[in-house]
Design a protein around this motif. Structure first.
Motif, short mmCIF file in Angstrom:
data_model
loop_
_atom_site.label_atom_id
_atom_site.label_comp_id
_atom_site.label_asym_id
_atom_site.label_seq_id
_atom_site.Cartn_x
_atom_site.Cartn_y
_atom_site.Cartn_z
N ARG A 1 0.82 -1.19 0.00
CA ARG A 1 0.00 0.00 0.00
C ARG A 1 0.86 1.25 0.00
O ARG A 1 1.87 1.33 0.70
N PHE B 1 1.01 5.66 0.27
CA PHE B 1 0.36 6.80 0.90
C PHE B 1 1.34 7.96 0.93
O PHE B 1 2.54 7.79 0.64
N PRO C 1 -11.29 9.63 6.29
CA PRO C 1 -10.42 8.48 6.04
C PRO C 1 -10.53 7.98 4.60
O PRO C 1 -11.59 8.06 3.99
N THR C 2 -9.41 7.51 4.06
CA THR C 2 -9.41 6.96 2.71
C THR C 2 -8.30 5.94 2.58
O THR C 2 -7.29 6.00 3.29
N THR C 3 -8.51 4.99 1.68
CA THR C 3 -7.47 4.00 1.38
C THR C 3 -6.89 4.24 -0.02
O THR C 3 -6.19 3.38 -0.55
N GLY D 1 -3.62 8.76 -0.10
CA GLY D 1 -4.07 9.09 1.23
C GLY D 1 -2.93 9.67 2.06
O GLY D 1 -1.77 9.29 1.91
N GLU E 1 -0.98 10.18 5.47
CA GLU E 1 -0.78 9.56 6.77
C GLU E 1 -0.74 10.65 7.85
O GLU E 1 0.00 11.61 7.74
N PHE F 1 -8.05 5.06 12.19
CA PHE F 1 -7.69 5.28 10.79
C PHE F 1 -6.29 5.90 10.71
O PHE F 1 -5.92 6.72 11.55
N THR G 1 -4.81 6.89 7.35
CA THR G 1 -4.66 7.78 6.19
C THR G 1 -5.97 8.49 5.88
O THR G 1 -7.05 7.91 6.00
#
Length: 309
Positions: A2, A4, A155-157, A161, A163, A176, A178
């Protein structure tokens, strides 16, 4: 794996030089001001204005804008200052972040008007020259929010996103990691908007305050949806944040002003073109900008247009 956007370390939000503490938020605002003054001066000179007038006007507009922005922020987000656990003296700590754009524009425009009148130049011509630079300054200033880890969205994935350190996550969002990087959304929107304004200004030959109102339209159009993403504490009315309501009202007013000025200029044009350069006195038949004293359109005149009222 992932991806970010990492937030800067907390230590980067400020640093000390002897007894003096320098805040990143303030540095980004100062950089934005420098860029705005530079671009405004360049556009002003291209239109026949004296560069010294820009500095004279900035002397009034900048402090007025900062004070206005802080006042609006404190009024629209009163809890940290006047709430049950608030600290009224924190209202003066501008280095911790918190400038409301509507207050900054309102009082900044008042300061610019005072400066323009004292310098003897057209306020509307100055506002048109300054508009793109102001939008770029707003974009640069958003980097201060990034360093302060503030004013982010929900919040988002998504891969971009942002941090956020646990200490800066609002109540109810501790689980959460990000969030939507609203600082980045507004930064990119403002830069794209400034480029669009400069292009349309050159292509359509706008004048008489229409560049300024175009700036308002472009900025507010983005602010409405970006504001809706944010989760920081704010006053709400009928389920919407107060800044969303203000944005809608300002947008409608700006569209009306932009269209109204365009209609009036087509019906009774005050200038054959938007150039601020007057023709040489020996050639009165040339297309000099009317309403000037034989020098340039930046000279202050009566009938300066709605934005000069």
């Amino acid at each position: 794996m992932r991806t970010f956007i990492p937030s800067p370390p907390i230590e980067w939000s400020s640093f000390s030089i002897g007894p003096l503490t320098i805040h990143a938020y303030a540095l980004w605002i100062m950089l934005g001001i420098v860029v705005a003054v530079w671009l405004t001066t360049r556009r002003w000179v291209e239109r026949g204005g004296d560069p010294e007038a820009v500095y004279d006007i900035a002397f009034w507009a900048i402090p007025f804008g900062i004070v206005g922005g802080r006042i609006y922020h404190v009024i629209s987000t009163p809890a940290p200052y006047w709430g049950p656990n608030g600290h009224p003296w924190d209202a003066l700590k501008i280095w911790n972040g918190g400038l409301g754009i509507w207050g900054a524009i309102a009082l900044g425009a008042l300061g610019a008007y005072i400066g323009a009148r004292r310098a003897g130049v057209s306020f509307t011509a100055f506002a048109d020259s300054a508009a793109p630079g102001v939008l770029i300054a707003q974009a640069i200033g958003r980097m201060g929010n990034y360093f302060n880890q503030e004013l982010f969205g929900g919040p988002t994935t998504l891969p971009w996103g942002l941090e956020i350190d646990p200490a800066f996550r609002p109540d109810g969002y501790a689980q959460f990691a990000t969030f939507h990087p609203t600082f980045l959304y507004e930064l990119l929107w403002n830069l794209a908007g400034a480029a669009l304004i400069i292009y349309l200004d050159r292509r359509l030959k706008l004048y008489g305050g229409r560049v300024f109102w175009l700036y308002v339209i472009v900025y507010v159009s983005g602010r409405i949806w970006i504001e809706h993403l944010r989760i920081d504490e704010a006053v709400t009315v009928l389920g919407l944040r107060i800044n969303e309501w203000v944005s809608v009202v300002v947008l409608l007013g700006a569209i009306g002003a932009f269209v109204g000025l365009g209609w009036r200029q087509r019906k009774a044009p005050e200038r054959p073109d938007r150039s601020l350069l007057a023709a040489p006195a020996s050639h009165p038949e040339d297309d000099a900008a009317p309403g000037v004293d034989g020098t340039s359109d930046v000279a202050d005149t009566q009938g300066d247009g709605p934005t000069g009222a």
